[in-house]
Scaffold this motif. Structure first.
Motif, PDB file in Angstrom:
ATOM      1  N   CYS A 198       0.862  -1.178   0.000  1.00 11.48           N
ATOM      2  CA  CYS A 198       0.000   0.000   0.000  1.00 11.48           C
ATOM      3  C   CYS A 198       0.907   1.238   0.000  1.00 11.48           C
ATOM      4  O   CYS A 198       2.109   1.127   0.219  1.00 11.48           O
ATOM      5  CB  CYS A 198      -0.901  -0.010   1.222  1.00 11.48           C
ATOM      6  SG  CYS A 198      -0.058   0.514   2.724  1.00 11.48           S
ATOM      7  N   CYS A 206       0.327   8.223   2.691  1.00 13.06           N
ATOM      8  CA  CYS A 206      -1.012   8.071   3.262  1.00 13.06           C
ATOM      9  C   CYS A 206      -1.105   8.738   4.630  1.00 13.06           C
ATOM     10  O   CYS A 206      -0.263   8.527   5.495  1.00 13.06           O
ATOM     11  CB  CYS A 206      -1.336   6.586   3.385  1.00 13.06           C
ATOM     12  SG  CYS A 206      -2.896   6.288   4.189  1.00 13.06           S
ATOM     13  N   ALA A 212      -1.270   6.338   7.758  1.00 20.47           N
ATOM     14  CA  ALA A 212      -0.241   5.309   7.931  1.00 20.47           C
ATOM     15  C   ALA A 212       0.507   5.410   9.254  1.00 20.47           C
ATOM     16  O   ALA A 212       0.661   6.486   9.832  1.00 20.47           O
ATOM     17  CB  ALA A 212       0.757   5.399   6.784  1.00 20.47           C
ATOM     18  N   CYS A 223      -0.750   0.251   7.801  1.00 18.61           N
ATOM     19  CA  CYS A 223      -1.527   0.359   9.032  1.00 18.61           C
ATOM     20  C   CYS A 223      -2.613  -0.699   9.015  1.00 18.61           C
ATOM     21  O   CYS A 223      -2.798  -1.404   8.034  1.00 18.61           O
ATOM     22  CB  CYS A 223      -2.123   1.756   9.225  1.00 18.61           C
ATOM     23  SG  CYS A 223      -3.657   2.045   8.338  1.00 18.61           S
ATOM     24  N   CYS A 244      -4.982  -2.051   3.490  1.00 20.09           N
ATOM     25  CA  CYS A 244      -5.124  -1.856   2.044  1.00 20.09           C
ATOM     26  C   CYS A 244      -4.136  -2.727   1.280  1.00 20.09           C
ATOM     27  O   CYS A 244      -4.338  -3.041   0.117  1.00 20.09           O
ATOM     28  CB  CYS A 244      -4.899  -0.397   1.672  1.00 20.09           C
ATOM     29  SG  CYS A 244      -5.987   0.711   2.550  1.00 20.09           S
TER      30      CYS A 244
HETATM   31  S1  SF4 Z   1      -3.202   0.224   4.847  1.00 18.36           S
HETATM   32 FE1  SF4 Z   1      -3.145   2.094   6.067  1.00 18.36          FE
HETATM   33  S2  SF4 Z   1      -1.247   3.058   5.428  1.00 18.36           S
HETATM   34 FE2  SF4 Z   1      -1.747   1.596   3.848  1.00 18.36          FE
HETATM   35  S3  SF4 Z   1      -2.914   2.781   2.360  1.00 18.36           S
HETATM   36 FE3  SF4 Z   1      -4.379   1.792   3.724  1.00 18.36          FE
HETATM   37  S4  SF4 Z   1      -4.814   3.338   5.236  1.00 18.36           S
HETATM   38 FE4  SF4 Z   1      -2.901   3.973   4.251  1.00 18.36          FE
END
Ligand code: SF4
Lengths: 552, 169, 107
Positions: free
Chosen positions: A415, A421, A424, A458, A462
Motif C-alpha cells: 500500500c 497516506c 499510515a 496500518c 489496504c
Molecule cells: S493500509 Fe493504512 S497506510 Fe496503507 S494505504 Fe491503507 S490506510 Fe494507508
C-alpha cells in the motif's frame, strides 16, 4: 468493452457538473469541510499527507488503450507524471489540486471513466477476475454482471450513506483471482443442476482490524433476481449495521454478531419487499450488456507455435518469463500476459505517463487494444498471440516492466504507506523495495516458488497483509516504525487469514526476518514442488517461530 | 427553523406538541411516537390532523397500524451521515404504501435532498438561512437514474428497452 | 521568572491549503508557506495554544484543512520530530526526485 450510451454519458457529465458546483460552494465557504468531505469522498477525492489524492475507478479492472492514454495524459497535465495502481483495480493520483478536480473528472468522462464512489460510505468500484473472458475455467465473463452492478450501485439513493464503505468482487472462474471472500459481498458465478447461470453470494468478508473470510449466505440466486437480493442484503445492513463505532461499522461485524444464519434469514425476509419494487434488470438489459463483452475475433492458430517454442528453447530468460507471466488462454495459440509493475527495487503498482503510453501502444499492436488491472497491482495484456510473445517481452524490457516474477516473492503488494497516506503508521513501499532487492536473484526466486508478500502501512490493510502468505503490517511503536509478520494467509479459493507470528521487527531487521522465514521453508519443504503455503499448512507456525525468535 | 420542499420554502401548518400538552380541538399537531402509541384514540379524535416524529431505530411494524390516519411523518436524524433515513423512506412508500407528507429533519445539506426525494420524502425541516439556490440546483442535477426507486423518474433500463421490459414488478 | 520548570517545547502550525492541498506552515508574518523552516515557533504552552487558535480560525475561514500543531527540533532548521511530519514536510522518501527541502531553495 462496455460502451456508454447517451444515458450513461448524461449521468456522467451531470455528475461532473454537480461536483463542480460543490467545489465552488466549498471554496466560497457555503459548505463546511464536514459537509463537503462526504461529497468529495464520493468523487474519489481524499486529503493525504502531501496533497489531495484522486482515486479513479477502473470498473472490474478493464481498460481500453484510449482510456489508459487518458490516464497517462492526466498524470502529466494535472499530477506529477505518474499514477499508482491499487489492490482494488483503481488508479490513484497523488498530487491533485481541488480546484482542478472538476476539469479532471470531465477529462475522464470524455473516455467513459469516472471517480464515482471510489471512496465514502457507499458501494465502491466492483472488482473482478483480471482474466475475465480469457480464462479457460470460466462459467461466465464476470464483467457482465459487474457492469450490471456498477450501474445499479451508481448514485443509489438508498445506499449512499451506509454505516461504512462497501466493496463487491466477482469471479466467474473456479480459481478465485479476485479474493471474493475478503469483500463485503463476494459473488461467485455458478451453474445449477439445471444448467442455469446464477450467483453464489458470500457476505461479510473483509480485511482491516478484524479480518474475516466471508461465509456463504446464499448458494444460488437466479440472474433475474440478483439485484433485488443485493438490495435486501444492503438494506438489512443499512438499517442494522453499527454506526456508533467506526471499527465495528462494516457489514462483517453485523454478520458476525447476528450469525450468518440469522443474517441470511433477515435478508430472506426483506427480499420480497425489494423484489416488489422492481429493481431487477430485465433479460434484455443483461443481453445488451453481455453483447459488449462478446469475445473478440481470434485467429485460428495451431499449437505448438514453432517460433514461440524455439524462442523459449533459445532464451532461458524468456522461457522464465513465459512460465511466470503468461497465463494460458482459452483460445489455442494465444496467451494472457501479466505485465509486472514490480521491477526489482521499484515502487509496486507505479507507472509513469510514458510507461502507460508505451503499454497502450503495445496493447494496440499485440493485444487487441485491451488492458486489465489486477488486484496484485500488475497489468495484463489479455490477448497476445504466442507468436508475438517474444516481441512483447523484448519491448517490455525496454519499458522496464519485463520482470518475470508474477506470483513469486518479489511480486509484492504494498500500500502507499507513510510515504503518502495520512493514516499510515509506517512505510510500506520502502520495505517492498528492499525485499525486492534482497530476493532479486531470478534463480533463487524460482527455487522459492509461489510466495506472496503483502504489506500494509496500518491496520486498515489496504495492502491485504492478512491474505499474504507472508503478511507485513507496519505499526507505530513510540514514534518508531515497527513491522509485524503474519504467516499463512491466502486470498484465493482456499482463503485464510494469516497468523501473527510474534513481536515485530524494526525496519532494519525486517528483511533479515523474512529471509529466515523463507530459508526455514526451504529447509523443511518435502520436495521442490511443495509451495510455501502448502508447507506452512502442513507444519504450522512452530518452526518459523523458532527460527525467528529461538526456542522459548 | 424553516420547512422546504424541492422548490423552496413552504408554509408549515404543523405545530409540535410536547408530551404533556393537550391538542387544541381541530389542531394540526406533531407528536412523539411514544405518545402516538399510547394515546392514538384520543389524539386522532381531538386533533384535526396528526403527524408523528420518528427516529432511525423505529420499528416500522409498530408504526404500520397508524399509517392510514397520519398526515405527516417526520424522520429525524442527528447526523447527516446516518443513512437509515433513506431506507425508512423507501420502505414507507414502497412497502407500507404510506401516501401523505414525509419530512426529513436533521443536519441535512442540499446535496442529500435529491436522494431523499427519490426515496419518497416530500419536505425537509432545515435551519434558517438554508441555501435555497443550492437546493434548487441540487435537486435538478440529474435527468436520468439507473435505479427504479420509490417516486423517481423512469429508470434508464426502461428508457432503453421500453416499459414492457422495464423490469418485473 | 524561572524557565527551568517549564517543559521545553518547539512547535509549529501546519495544515493543507484548501484550494490545492499543499502542505503549508504558518509564518511569523501570518502567511502560509511551503517550507517548515520559515514557520513561527512556539516555545511555551501559551504560544502553542495561540497557534492552535490561529489554525482553528484559518480552518473556519476556509483557507486550510487538516490543521495541526506539531513538534519540531530546536534551532534554525526546525525539522519535524515525528517521522510522519518529516515525510509530510519533505515528500515521499521513495521519490527523491519529488522531495522538497526544509528551507526554500536559493533563487
Ligand atoms: S493500509 Fe493504512 S497506510 Fe496503507 S494505504 Fe491503507 S490506510 Fe494507508
Amino acid at each position: 468493452m462496455y460502451i456508454y450510451d447517451k444515458f450513461d454519458h448524461a449521468i456522467t457529465s451531470e455528475r461532473v457538473a454537480e461536483f463542480s458546483q460543490q467545489v465552488t460552494r466549498r471554496l466560497a465557504g457555503e459548505l463546511s469541510e464536514d459537509q463537503f468531505r462526504p461529497l468529495r469522498l464520493m468523487n474519489g477525492l481524499y486529503l493525504q499527507l502531501h496533497a489531495y489524492m484522486l482515486r479513479v475507478a477502473i470498473p472490474y479492472g478493464t481498460l481500453s488503450t484510449k482510456q489508459l492514454r487518458k490516464l497517462a495524459d492526466i498524470a502529466k497535465k494535472y499530477d506529477r507524471d505518474y499514477g499508482h495502481f491499487t489492490t482494488r483495480q483503481n488508479l490513484q493520483y497523488n498530487w491533485i489540486k481541488l480546484e482542478q478536480v472538476p476539469e479532471i473528472l470531465a477529462e475522464l468522462g470524455s473516455v467513459e471513466m469516472h471517480a464515482n464512489q471510489t471512496s465514502g460510505n457507499c458501494i465502491r468500484n466492483v472488482t473482478a477476475d483480471q482474466f475475465a473472458g480469457v480464462a479457460g475455467d470460466e462459467v461466465e465473463d464476470p464483467r457482465i454482471i459487474s457492469e450490471v452492478i456498477r450501474q445499479w450501485s451508481t448514485f443509489h439513493p438508498e445506499f449512499s450513506f451506509l454505516p461504512r464503505k462497501f466493496k463487491f468482487a466477482v469471479t466467474g472462474a473456479a480459481k478465485d483471482r479476485a479474493a471474493i471472500q475478503f469483500h463485503d459481498i463476494g459473488i461467485h458465478i455458478v451453474k445449477n443442476d439445471a444448467g442455469e447461470i446464477g450467483y453464489a453470494v458470500y457476505v461479510g468478508g473483509g480485511m482491516g482490524r478484524t479480518p474475516v473470510v466471508a461465509p456463504l449466505i446464499k448458494p444460488f440466486v437466479a440472474r433475474h433476481e440478483l439485484l433485488s437480493y443485493l438490495e435486501a442484503c444492503l438494506r438489512v445492513y443499512n438499517m442494522h449495521g453499527r454506526r456508533d463505532n467506526i471499527y465495528k461499522a462494516r457489514i462483517k461485524i453485523l454478520v458476525r454478531d447476528l450469525g450468518p444464519v440469522e443474517y441470511a434469514r433477515q435478508v430472506e425476509e426483506m427480499w420480497p419487499l425489494t423484489r416488489a419494487s422492481g429493481v431487477d434488470v430485465p433479460a434484455a438489459e443483461v443481453a445488451r450488456i453481455q453483447a459488449f463483452f462478446a469475445p473478440p475475433v481470434y485467429e485460428t492458430i495451431k499449437e505448438p507455435v514453432a517460433a514461440f517454442e524455439e524462442s523459449k528453447k533459445r532464451d532461458k530468460a524468456f522461457a522464465n518469463w513465459v512460465k511466470n507471466n503468461v497465463h494460458p488462454h482459452k483460445v489455442p495459440g494465444y496467451g494472457a500476459v501479466t505485465i509486472s509493475l514490480k521491477p526489482i527495487g521499484g515502487i509496486p503498482g507505479d507507472a509513469s505517463s510514458a510507461q502507460m503510453h508505451q503499454i497502450a501502444d503495445l496493447s494496440d499492436k499485440y493485444s487487441l487494444g485491451e488492458v486489465r488491472v489486477t488486484h496484485v497491482q500488475n497489468l495484463v495484456l489479455p490477448n497476445v498471440k504466442q507468436a508475438d510473445l517474444f516481441a512483447v517481452w523484448q519491448r517490455l524490457g525496454e519499458i522496464g516492466f519485463a520482470e518475470s516474477n508474477i506470483g513469486l516473492i518479489t511480486d509484492i503488494i504494498a500500500c502507499p504507506g507513510l510515504d503518502y497516506c495520512s493514516l499510515a503508521n509506517a512505510r510500506s513501499i520502502a520495505i517492498a523495495q528492499r525485499l525486492s532487492e534482497h530476493f532479486a536473484d531470478v534463480d533463487r526466486q524460482h527455487d522459492i516458488g509461489s510466495l506472496q508478500i503483502k504489506i500494509s502501512g496500518c491496520i486498515n490493510a489496504c495492502g491485504h497483509h492478512h491474505a499474504g502468505h507472508i503478511g507485513i503490517l507496519g505499526v507505530d511503536r513510540a514514534g518508531q516504525e515497527l513491522y509485524q509478520l503474519t504467516l499463512g494467509g491466502a486470498g484465493d479459493e482456499t482463503a485464510s487469514i494469516g497468523t501473527l507470528i510474534g513481536p515485530g521487527f524494526t525496519s532494519d531487521d525486517v528483511v533479515g526476518a523474512i529471509d529466515k522465514v523463507v530459508e526455514t521453508y526451504r529447509g523443511l519443504r518435502q520436495n521442490a514442488g511443495e509451495t510455501f503455503i502448502e508447507a506452512y499448512r502442513r507444519v504450522g507456525p512452530a518452526p518459523f517461530k523458532e527460527a525467528l525468535y529461538g526456542r522459548r | 427553523m424553516a420547512v422546504v420542499d424541492r422548490a423552496g420554502p413552504i408554509a408549515d401548518s404543523w405545530t409540535r406538541l410536547a408530551d404533556d400538552q393537550a391538542p387544541a380541538a381541530g389542531a394540526t399537531v406533531i407528536v412523539s411516537f411514544a405518545r402516538l402509541k399510547n394515546e392514538h384514540n384520543s389524539l386522532f379524535s381531538a386533533a384535526g390532523k396528526v403527524g408523528v416524529e420518528i427516529a432511525g431505530d423505529v420499528k416500522l411494524e409498530e408504526l404500520e397500524p397508524f399509517l392510514p390516519r397520519l398526515g405527516l411523518i417526520v424522520v429525524r436524524m442527528n447526523n447527516m451521515r446516518d443513512g437509515r433515513l433513506f431506507s425508512i423512506g423507501r420502505m414507507l412508500r414502497e412497502n407500507y404504501k404510506y401516501a401523505a407528507d414525509m419530512r426529513a429533519a436533521g443536519d441535512l445539506i442540499p446535496d442529500q435532498m435529491l436522494y431523499l426525494l427519490r426515496c419518497g420524502f416530500t419536505s425537509f425541516e432545515v435551519k434558517d438561512g438554508f441555501p435555497i439556490d443550492s437546493l434548487r440546483r441540487s435537486v435538478a442535477a440529474y435527468t436520468h437514474w439507473y435505479q427504479r426507486i420509490a417516486n423517481s423518474a423512469t429508470p434508464v433500463t426502461e428508457l432503453r428497452h421500453g416499459a414492457a421490459h422495464g423490469g418485473e414488478p | 521568572m524561572h524557565m527551568s520548570n517549564a517543559k521545553v517545547i518547539n512547535k509549529v502550525l501546519t495544515a493543507n491549503r484548501l484550494r490545492n492541498g499543499e502542505t503549508v506552515y504558518y509564518t511569523p508574518a501570518g502567511e502560509w508557506v511551503l517550507y517548515v523552516s520559515q514557520a513561527r515557533v512556539a516555545t511555551t504552552q501559551e504560544e502553542a495554544d495561540e497557534l492552535a487558535k490561529i489554525g482553528a480560525a484559518a480552518y473556519a475561514a476556509n483557507l486550510v484543512i487538516d490543521v495541526a500543531v506539531i513538534d519540531v527540533t530546536p534551532g534554525a532548521e526546525k525539522k519535524p520530530s515525528h517521522i510522519r511530519e518529516l515525510i509530510r514536510a519533505t515528500g515521499p522518501t521513495v521519490r527523491a526526485d519529488l522531495n522538497k527541502p526544509i528551507t526554500p531553495p536559493k533563487k
